[in-house]
Scaffold this motif. Structure first.
Motif, PDB file in Angstrom:
ATOM      1  N   GLN A   1      45.178  22.908  39.902  1.00  0.00           N
ATOM      2  CA  GLN A   1      46.191  23.740  39.254  1.00  0.00           C
ATOM      3  C   GLN A   1      45.844  25.215  39.390  1.00  0.00           C
ATOM      4  OE1 GLN A   1      46.207  22.147  35.295  1.00  0.00           O
ATOM      5  NE2 GLN A   1      47.753  20.595  35.770  1.00  0.00           N
ATOM      6  N   LYS A   2      44.567  25.544  39.244  1.00  0.00           N
ATOM      7  CA  LYS A   2      44.135  26.933  39.389  1.00  0.00           C
ATOM      8  C   LYS A   2      44.389  27.430  40.805  1.00  0.00           C
ATOM      9  CE  LYS A   2      40.531  27.005  35.850  1.00  0.00           C
ATOM     10  NZ  LYS A   2      39.086  27.123  35.611  1.00  0.00           N
ATOM     11  N   LEU A   3      44.090  26.592  41.790  1.00  0.00           N
ATOM     12  CA  LEU A   3      44.325  26.970  43.178  1.00  0.00           C
ATOM     13  C   LEU A   3      45.808  27.159  43.452  1.00  0.00           C
ATOM     14  CD1 LEU A   3      41.801  24.724  45.160  1.00  0.00           C
ATOM     15  CD2 LEU A   3      41.714  27.189  44.812  1.00  0.00           C
ATOM     16  N   THR A   4      46.629  26.297  42.899  1.00  0.00           N
ATOM     17  CA  THR A   4      48.078  26.416  43.085  1.00  0.00           C
ATOM     18  C   THR A   4      48.578  27.722  42.483  1.00  0.00           C
ATOM     19  OG1 THR A   4      48.280  24.014  43.012  1.00  0.00           O
ATOM     20  CG2 THR A   4      50.296  25.280  42.659  1.00  0.00           C
ATOM     21  N   LYS A   5      48.118  28.042  41.286  1.00  0.00           N
ATOM     22  CA  LYS A   5      48.529  29.298  40.647  1.00  0.00           C
ATOM     23  C   LYS A   5      48.022  30.501  41.438  1.00  0.00           C
ATOM     24  CE  LYS A   5      49.205  27.730  35.976  1.00  0.00           C
ATOM     25  NZ  LYS A   5      48.966  27.953  34.564  1.00  0.00           N
ATOM     26  N   ARG A   6      46.784  30.409  41.920  1.00  0.00           N
ATOM     27  CA  ARG A   6      46.232  31.497  42.734  1.00  0.00           C
ATOM     28  C   ARG A   6      47.081  31.707  43.977  1.00  0.00           C
ATOM     29  NH1 ARG A   6      41.368  30.346  46.670  1.00  0.00           N
ATOM     30  NH2 ARG A   6      43.160  29.467  47.741  1.00  0.00           N
ATOM     31  N   ASN A   7      47.412  30.619  44.644  1.00  0.00           N
ATOM     32  CA  ASN A   7      48.200  30.704  45.869  1.00  0.00           C
ATOM     33  C   ASN A   7      49.593  31.261  45.602  1.00  0.00           C
ATOM     34  OD1 ASN A   7      45.958  29.609  47.067  1.00  0.00           O
ATOM     35  ND2 ASN A   7      46.868  27.616  47.451  1.00  0.00           N
ATOM     36  N   GLU A   8      50.192  30.866  44.489  1.00  0.00           N
ATOM     37  CA  GLU A   8      51.507  31.404  44.120  1.00  0.00           C
ATOM     38  C   GLU A   8      51.426  32.905  43.880  1.00  0.00           C
ATOM     39  OE1 GLU A   8      52.900  29.241  40.706  1.00  0.00           O
ATOM     40  OE2 GLU A   8      53.089  27.363  41.826  1.00  0.00           O
ATOM     41  N   ARG A   9      50.388  33.320  43.176  1.00  0.00           N
ATOM     42  CA  ARG A   9      50.208  34.743  42.865  1.00  0.00           C
ATOM     43  C   ARG A   9      49.986  35.553  44.137  1.00  0.00           C
ATOM     44  NH1 ARG A   9      45.653  37.646  42.111  1.00  0.00           N
ATOM     45  NH2 ARG A   9      44.354  35.807  42.003  1.00  0.00           N
ATOM     46  N   LEU A  10      49.142  35.064  45.029  1.00  0.00           N
ATOM     47  CA  LEU A  10      48.862  35.790  46.268  1.00  0.00           C
ATOM     48  C   LEU A  10      50.070  35.810  47.200  1.00  0.00           C
ATOM     49  CD1 LEU A  10      45.209  34.644  47.078  1.00  0.00           C
ATOM     50  CD2 LEU A  10      45.949  36.861  46.217  1.00  0.00           C
ATOM     51  N   SER A  11      50.895  34.788  47.142  1.00  0.00           N
ATOM     52  CA  SER A  11      52.064  34.704  48.026  1.00  0.00           C
ATOM     53  C   SER A  11      53.145  35.727  47.699  1.00  0.00           C
ATOM     54  CB  SER A  11      52.672  33.307  47.968  1.00  0.00           C
ATOM     55  OG  SER A  11      51.761  32.378  48.475  1.00  0.00           O
ATOM     56  N   LYS A  12      53.042  36.403  46.572  1.00  0.00           N
ATOM     57  CA  LYS A  12      54.086  37.335  46.136  1.00  0.00           C
ATOM     58  C   LYS A  12      54.055  38.675  46.863  1.00  0.00           C
ATOM     59  CE  LYS A  12      54.577  35.293  41.585  1.00  0.00           C
ATOM     60  NZ  LYS A  12      54.413  35.482  40.147  1.00  0.00           N
ATOM     61  N   THR A  13      52.938  39.024  47.507  1.00  0.00           N
ATOM     62  CA  THR A  13      52.839  40.296  48.226  1.00  0.00           C
ATOM     63  C   THR A  13      52.398  40.041  49.664  1.00  0.00           C
ATOM     64  OG1 THR A  13      50.514  40.670  47.656  1.00  0.00           O
ATOM     65  CG2 THR A  13      52.163  41.535  46.116  1.00  0.00           C
ATOM     66  N   LYS A  14      52.687  40.993  50.543  1.00  0.00           N
ATOM     67  CA  LYS A  14      52.297  40.843  51.946  1.00  0.00           C
ATOM     68  C   LYS A  14      50.778  40.842  52.094  1.00  0.00           C
ATOM     69  CE  LYS A  14      56.453  42.659  54.052  1.00  0.00           C
ATOM     70  NZ  LYS A  14      57.037  43.621  54.958  1.00  0.00           N
ATOM     71  N   GLN A  15      50.097  41.744  51.348  1.00  0.00           N
ATOM     72  CA  GLN A  15      48.636  41.776  51.464  1.00  0.00           C
ATOM     73  C   GLN A  15      48.006  40.518  50.862  1.00  0.00           C
ATOM     74  OE1 GLN A  15      50.526  44.238  50.093  1.00  0.00           O
ATOM     75  NE2 GLN A  15      49.501  45.238  48.400  1.00  0.00           N
ATOM     76  N   GLY A  16      48.628  39.952  49.828  1.00  0.00           N
ATOM     77  CA  GLY A  16      48.150  38.697  49.262  1.00  0.00           C
ATOM     78  C   GLY A  16      48.345  37.542  50.232  1.00  0.00           C
ATOM     79  N   GLN A  17      49.479  37.537  50.920  1.00  0.00           N
ATOM     80  CA  GLN A  17      49.754  36.496  51.915  1.00  0.00           C
ATOM     81  C   GLN A  17      48.739  36.543  53.053  1.00  0.00           C
ATOM     82  OE1 GLN A  17      53.788  37.277  53.103  1.00  0.00           O
ATOM     83  NE2 GLN A  17      54.626  36.679  51.106  1.00  0.00           N
ATOM     84  N   ALA A  18      48.405  37.764  53.492  1.00  0.00           N
ATOM     85  CA  ALA A  18      47.425  37.920  54.576  1.00  0.00           C
ATOM     86  C   ALA A  18      46.056  37.410  54.129  1.00  0.00           C
ATOM     87  CB  ALA A  18      47.346  39.379  55.001  1.00  0.00           C
ATOM     88  N   LEU A  19      45.667  37.713  52.896  1.00  0.00           N
ATOM     89  CA  LEU A  19      44.386  37.244  52.371  1.00  0.00           C
ATOM     90  C   LEU A  19      44.389  35.727  52.257  1.00  0.00           C
ATOM     91  CD1 LEU A  19      41.610  37.638  51.082  1.00  0.00           C
ATOM     92  CD2 LEU A  19      42.772  38.158  48.921  1.00  0.00           C
ATOM     93  N   LEU A  20      45.449  35.181  51.741  1.00  0.00           N
ATOM     94  CA  LEU A  20      45.566  33.734  51.586  1.00  0.00           C
ATOM     95  C   LEU A  20      45.461  33.027  52.939  1.00  0.00           C
ATOM     96  CD1 LEU A  20      45.966  31.573  49.470  1.00  0.00           C
ATOM     97  CD2 LEU A  20      48.432  31.897  49.677  1.00  0.00           C
ATOM     98  N   GLU A  21      46.078  33.591  53.952  1.00  0.00           N
ATOM     99  CA  GLU A  21      46.012  33.025  55.297  1.00  0.00           C
ATOM    100  C   GLU A  21      44.563  32.999  55.806  1.00  0.00           C
ATOM    101  OE1 GLU A  21      47.504  34.388  59.689  1.00  0.00           O
ATOM    102  OE2 GLU A  21      48.892  34.728  58.017  1.00  0.00           O
ATOM    103  N   LEU A  22      43.845  34.087  55.569  1.00  0.00           N
ATOM    104  CA  LEU A  22      42.428  34.150  55.977  1.00  0.00           C
ATOM    105  C   LEU A  22      41.595  33.098  55.260  1.00  0.00           C
ATOM    106  CD1 LEU A  22      41.252  37.863  56.245  1.00  0.00           C
ATOM    107  CD2 LEU A  22      41.213  36.116  57.995  1.00  0.00           C
ATOM    108  N   ILE A  23      41.818  32.966  53.957  1.00  0.00           N
ATOM    109  CA  ILE A  23      41.048  32.001  53.167  1.00  0.00           C
ATOM    110  C   ILE A  23      41.363  30.578  53.625  1.00  0.00           C
ATOM    111  CG2 ILE A  23      40.758  31.035  50.853  1.00  0.00           C
ATOM    112  CD1 ILE A  23      41.080  33.919  49.797  1.00  0.00           C
ATOM    113  N   ARG A  24      42.610  30.311  53.947  1.00  0.00           N
ATOM    114  CA  ARG A  24      42.973  28.976  54.438  1.00  0.00           C
ATOM    115  C   ARG A  24      42.308  28.678  55.779  1.00  0.00           C
ATOM    116  NH1 ARG A  24      49.222  29.425  52.625  1.00  0.00           N
ATOM    117  NH2 ARG A  24      48.969  28.485  50.571  1.00  0.00           N
TER     118      ARG A  24
END
Length: 165
Positions: free
Chosen positions: A5-28
């Protein structure tokens, strides 16, 4: 279950901005510890990026250097001028300088007593307190007075006595 659940919330939060999406992609792609290893950074730096929702400016430069992903993709919120000025504080992976008089004295005192832990035990302070003194290049007056009561080599004693109290 709660971690998922924490990971899902983290991913949702990061997906809201372009820089968050880029970071999330790197972590994945690399995982937190894998990314830290590639960049030569501490994994806590990656955790801070996740918390803030974006890679630091210096982190974006490292990612460009090590992974070939443009810093502009990692930080689309920054303009060209923002990349020119130096960042505050120490850089990721930078070695800490210990060239202050009190810092060198603390290192020498720890060597004299055998370790930082043994020096701290003798002084009755925590290792964290020792590191605070060292990072600030300032030994507390109370500690200086306590150390002057120890049997020390003449050079260490002279350096301790030279500290203004």
């Amino acid at each position: 279950m709660q971690t998922r659940q924490k990971l899902t919330k983290r991913n949702e939060r990061l997906s809201k901005t372009k820089q968050g999406q880029a970071l999330l992609e790197l972590i994945r792609q690399h995982g937190t510890s894998g990314l830290a290893a590639i960049l030569g950074a501490d994994s806590s730096a990656i955790g801070l990026w996740v918390y803030r929702g974006q890679v630091s400016r210096r982190g974006a430069e490292l990612i460009e250097e090590k992974l070939g992903i443009s810093k502009a993709k990692m930080r689309p919120d920054l303009k060209a001028d923002d990349w020119e000025c130096p960042g505050p504080g120490p850089q990721i992976g930078q070695r800490t300088k210990h060239d202050g008089a009190d810092q060198i004295l603390l290192i020498d005192l720890a060597a004299h007593f055998g370790s930082v832990a043994l020096l701290c035990e003798k002084l009755g302070v925590s290792v964290g307190t020792y590191h605070n003194w060292k990072s600030r290049n300032r030994i507390a007056t109370k500690a200086v007075n306590a150390m002057l009561r120890f049997r020390l080599p003449a050079d260490l004693r002279a350096r301790l006595e030279a500290i203004p109290r």
